[in-house]
Design a protein around this motif. Sequence first.
Motif, mmCIF file in Angstrom:
data_model
loop_
_atom_site.group_PDB
_atom_site.id
_atom_site.type_symbol
_atom_site.label_atom_id
_atom_site.label_comp_id
_atom_site.label_asym_id
_atom_site.label_seq_id
_atom_site.Cartn_x
_atom_site.Cartn_y
_atom_site.Cartn_z
ATOM 1 N N SER A 1 17.497 16.248 10.770
ATOM 2 C CA SER A 1 18.476 17.136 11.394
ATOM 3 C C SER A 1 19.895 16.715 11.058
ATOM 4 C CB SER A 1 18.297 17.145 12.913
ATOM 5 O OG SER A 1 17.069 17.734 13.278
ATOM 6 N N ALA A 2 20.776 17.699 11.090
ATOM 7 C CA ALA A 2 22.185 17.461 10.774
ATOM 8 C C ALA A 2 22.946 16.959 12.003
ATOM 9 C CB ALA A 2 22.814 18.751 10.258
ATOM 10 N N PHE A 3 23.695 15.908 11.807
ATOM 11 C CA PHE A 3 24.605 15.355 12.817
ATOM 12 C C PHE A 3 25.889 16.161 12.843
ATOM 13 C CE2 PHE A 3 28.443 12.733 13.076
ATOM 14 C CZ PHE A 3 28.333 12.169 14.342
ATOM 15 N N HIS A 4 26.452 16.339 14.039
ATOM 16 C CA HIS A 4 27.816 16.854 14.125
ATOM 17 C C HIS A 4 28.647 15.877 14.945
ATOM 18 C CE1 HIS A 4 25.979 18.698 17.806
ATOM 19 N NE2 HIS A 4 27.131 18.341 18.335
ATOM 20 N N PRO A 5 29.930 15.711 14.628
ATOM 21 C CA PRO A 5 30.762 14.715 15.297
ATOM 22 C C PRO A 5 30.780 14.917 16.808
ATOM 23 C CG PRO A 5 31.878 15.613 13.376
ATOM 24 C CD PRO A 5 30.663 16.466 13.599
ATOM 25 N N ASP A 6 30.502 13.846 17.547
ATOM 26 C CA ASP A 6 30.419 13.979 18.996
ATOM 27 C C ASP A 6 30.502 12.605 19.643
ATOM 28 O OD1 ASP A 6 30.159 15.251 21.445
ATOM 29 O OD2 ASP A 6 28.447 16.452 20.807
ATOM 30 N N PHE B 1 20.473 -0.798 13.238
ATOM 31 C CA PHE B 1 21.002 0.481 13.708
ATOM 32 C C PHE B 1 20.705 0.662 15.196
ATOM 33 C CE2 PHE B 1 20.656 4.891 14.883
ATOM 34 C CZ PHE B 1 21.670 5.531 14.207
ATOM 35 N N TYR B 2 19.454 0.406 15.585
ATOM 36 C CA TYR B 2 19.083 0.594 16.989
ATOM 37 C C TYR B 2 19.938 -0.283 17.907
ATOM 38 C CZ TYR B 2 15.220 3.901 16.943
ATOM 39 O OH TYR B 2 14.471 5.046 16.869
ATOM 40 N N GLN B 3 20.173 -1.524 17.516
ATOM 41 C CA GLN B 3 20.979 -2.414 18.352
ATOM 42 C C GLN B 3 22.436 -1.962 18.416
ATOM 43 O OE1 GLN B 3 20.502 -6.716 18.094
ATOM 44 N NE2 GLN B 3 18.718 -6.436 16.778
ATOM 45 N N GLN B 4 23.024 -1.658 17.262
ATOM 46 C CA GLN B 4 24.450 -1.366 17.209
ATOM 47 C C GLN B 4 24.792 0.031 17.704
ATOM 48 O OE1 GLN B 4 25.802 -2.147 13.211
ATOM 49 N NE2 GLN B 4 25.513 -4.367 13.389
ATOM 50 N N GLN B 5 23.917 0.998 17.459
ATOM 51 C CA GLN B 5 24.246 2.396 17.767
ATOM 52 C C GLN B 5 23.580 2.929 19.029
ATOM 53 O OE1 GLN B 5 26.628 3.734 16.039
ATOM 54 N NE2 GLN B 5 26.668 2.045 14.572
ATOM 55 N N THR B 6 22.521 2.263 19.511
ATOM 56 C CA THR B 6 21.815 2.770 20.689
ATOM 57 C C THR B 6 21.641 1.724 21.782
ATOM 58 O OG1 THR B 6 19.503 2.216 20.103
ATOM 59 C CG2 THR B 6 20.458 4.179 19.079
ATOM 60 N N LEU C 1 20.312 12.553 10.842
ATOM 61 C CA LEU C 1 20.934 11.801 9.753
ATOM 62 C C LEU C 1 22.446 11.741 9.941
ATOM 63 C CD1 LEU C 1 18.921 13.038 6.640
ATOM 64 C CD2 LEU C 1 18.585 10.979 8.028
ATOM 65 N N ILE C 2 22.959 10.509 10.082
ATOM 66 C CA ILE C 2 24.381 10.285 10.321
ATOM 67 C C ILE C 2 24.992 9.682 9.052
ATOM 68 C CG2 ILE C 2 26.083 9.170 11.797
ATOM 69 C CD1 ILE C 2 23.885 8.940 13.930
ATOM 70 N N PRO C 3 25.940 10.364 8.432
ATOM 71 C CA PRO C 3 26.503 9.872 7.165
ATOM 72 C C PRO C 3 26.973 8.424 7.248
ATOM 73 C CG PRO C 3 27.254 12.109 7.581
ATOM 74 C CD PRO C 3 26.517 11.666 8.815
ATOM 75 N N GLY C 4 26.449 7.619 6.314
ATOM 76 C CA GLY C 4 26.855 6.235 6.200
ATOM 77 C C GLY C 4 26.158 5.266 7.133
ATOM 78 N N LEU C 5 25.345 5.766 8.068
ATOM 79 C CA LEU C 5 24.706 4.876 9.035
ATOM 80 C C LEU C 5 23.192 4.790 8.862
ATOM 81 C CD1 LEU C 5 26.655 5.593 12.361
ATOM 82 C CD2 LEU C 5 26.982 3.745 10.705
ATOM 83 N N ASN C 6 22.526 5.902 8.580
ATOM 84 C CA ASN C 6 21.060 5.852 8.458
ATOM 85 C C ASN C 6 20.530 6.803 7.389
ATOM 86 O OD1 ASN C 6 21.483 8.328 9.672
ATOM 87 N ND2 ASN C 6 19.903 8.068 11.251
ATOM 88 N N ASP C 7 21.389 7.183 6.444
ATOM 89 C CA ASP C 7 20.997 8.203 5.470
ATOM 90 C C ASP C 7 20.868 7.680 4.041
ATOM 91 O OD1 ASP C 7 23.698 7.734 5.076
ATOM 92 O OD2 ASP C 7 24.207 9.848 4.764
ATOM 93 N N SER C 8 20.810 6.359 3.864
ATOM 94 C CA SER C 8 20.688 5.823 2.506
ATOM 95 C C SER C 8 19.300 6.109 1.939
ATOM 96 C CB SER C 8 20.944 4.312 2.491
ATOM 97 O OG SER C 8 19.855 3.616 3.080
ATOM 98 N N ALA D 1 23.289 18.836 1.533
ATOM 99 C CA ALA D 1 22.665 18.137 0.407
ATOM 100 C C ALA D 1 21.949 16.866 0.869
ATOM 101 C CB ALA D 1 23.708 17.802 -0.656
ATOM 102 N N THR D 2 22.471 16.199 1.890
ATOM 103 C CA THR D 2 21.822 14.996 2.416
ATOM 104 C C THR D 2 20.473 15.328 3.031
ATOM 105 O OG1 THR D 2 23.942 13.916 2.832
ATOM 106 C CG2 THR D 2 22.038 13.108 4.071
ATOM 107 N N LEU D 3 20.417 16.417 3.785
ATOM 108 C CA LEU D 3 19.158 16.833 4.399
ATOM 109 C C LEU D 3 18.130 17.205 3.342
ATOM 110 C CD1 LEU D 3 20.583 19.027 7.306
ATOM 111 C CD2 LEU D 3 19.723 16.698 7.457
ATOM 112 N N ARG D 4 18.568 17.884 2.310
ATOM 113 C CA ARG D 4 17.627 18.295 1.260
ATOM 114 C C ARG D 4 17.144 17.079 0.465
ATOM 115 N NH1 ARG D 4 21.672 22.825 0.798
ATOM 116 N NH2 ARG D 4 20.698 24.563 1.931
#
Length: 377
Positions: free
Chosen positions: A271-276, A207-212, A240-247, A288-291
Motif C-alpha cells: 500500500s501507498a504511504f501518505h505523509p501523516d 524498523f519495528y523498534q525505531q518506527q513503532t 511502503l514508506i520511501p526510504g524506510l522499508n522499500d528497498s 513505481a515503488t508499489l509496482r
Amino acid sequence: MKPIPAEDQDLPESESLALDNGAPARWWHKLADGRIQCDLCPRDCKLHEGQPGLCFVRQRVGDEMRLMTYGRSSGFCIDPIEKKPLNHFYPGSSVFSFGTAGCNLACKFCQNWDISKSREMDSLMDAASPRQIAEAARKQNALSVAFTYNDPIIFAEYAIDTAEACHALGLKTVAVTAGYVHAEPRREFFARMDAANVDLKAFTDEFYQQQTGSHLAPVLETLLHIQHRSACWLEITTLLIPGLNDSTPELEALTAWVAKELGPDVPLHFSAFHPDYKLSQIPATPAATLRRARRIGLDSGLRYVYTGNLHDTEGGSTCCPGCHAKLIERDWYDLLHYELDAEGKCPHCGTRIAGRFAAKVERGFGRRRIPVRMAST
C-alpha cells in the motif's frame, strides 16, 4: 529480544481515563511488588493503581485489569471488504466495520492517529453491545463484521464477544490488526475470526523498534499461527514508506519469507504511504515503488500480490495462477469484472483460486462508505 526503553514507548503516566469502570479484562497477573502486569501483548505493561497501559484503554482499577472501551466505539460504518484490504474473502461484499480508541503500537506513520492515539475517548464514542452490533450488521445486509480502524487486539474481549454474537446470526468476522499479541490471547482471538489482514510493517527489527516502538518477531509468530494453526483466512498488508522499508533487498527478504513460511497462496498487499502524523516530512509513495514491490513478490513465487491506495487495475486484479486469465478486475475498491463461482474455480482452466468466495458477483459494494449511528438502529 532487546526491550524497548520506556521513554520510547510513550507510556502514559498514572492517570484516570475519563470513562466509567469498563469491563473486566483477561490476560493479566499480579506482581510481587504490588503492580499488575498486562499479559495481552509483548509490551507487558506493569501498572500501578489507576494507570493505563500504552494502549490507553486497558487500565488497572483496584486490584484488577479493566477494558475501558468495552461496548464503546469510535464509530460504525458499512465498507467494501476490499477496503480492509481483503481481496480473497467474499469479494464485492459489504462489511460492518467499527473500532474503539487507542493502540498498543507507537507507529510514527500512523494513518489513523486521531483514533489510535486518542485519549479523549468520550468525544469519539458511539456505544453498542456485541448482540446489538450483530443485529445491526444483519439489518444492514452486511456479510461480515470487521474489527478495524484501531487494533482490535487491545479490545480483544469486546471483539471476541462480538464475534460469537455474529456467528450466532450467521455473520462472518474480520480482524484488521498489527498482530502484536502474546500466544494465549492470540490463540483465543483468532479462533473466533473468519479472516484477518495483518500489517507486516517491515521486515527488520530495526524498523519495528525505531518506527513503532515494538518488535518484529511476535508479528511473524502471529502470521505463522494464523496460517498454520487456525482456520482464519489470512492476507497481509505492507505500507511502503520511501526510504524506510522499500528497498529491494528488504522486499526480496520479506516476500521470500512469506512464500516459504506461509505459502504462495497468501495474498500480499503493498500500500501507498501518505505523509501523516510524525512522518509528515516524508513524501508519498510513488506508484513505481508499489509496482516494483509487486514484481518482486511475484518473482519470489507468490501468486497473489496487489498494489493499494492507488488506481492500478493491473495491480488490483486477481489473475488465475494456472492460465493467467484476469478473473476479478478491480480499480481501487470497485469490482469491474468477476468470473469466479462459489468454489473459486477458474472457468477457463479449472484452477482453484485460494480464498473464500460466494456465487458470482454481478456488482460489488463499490467505494461507498455508509456511516451507521447505533443509537438509531
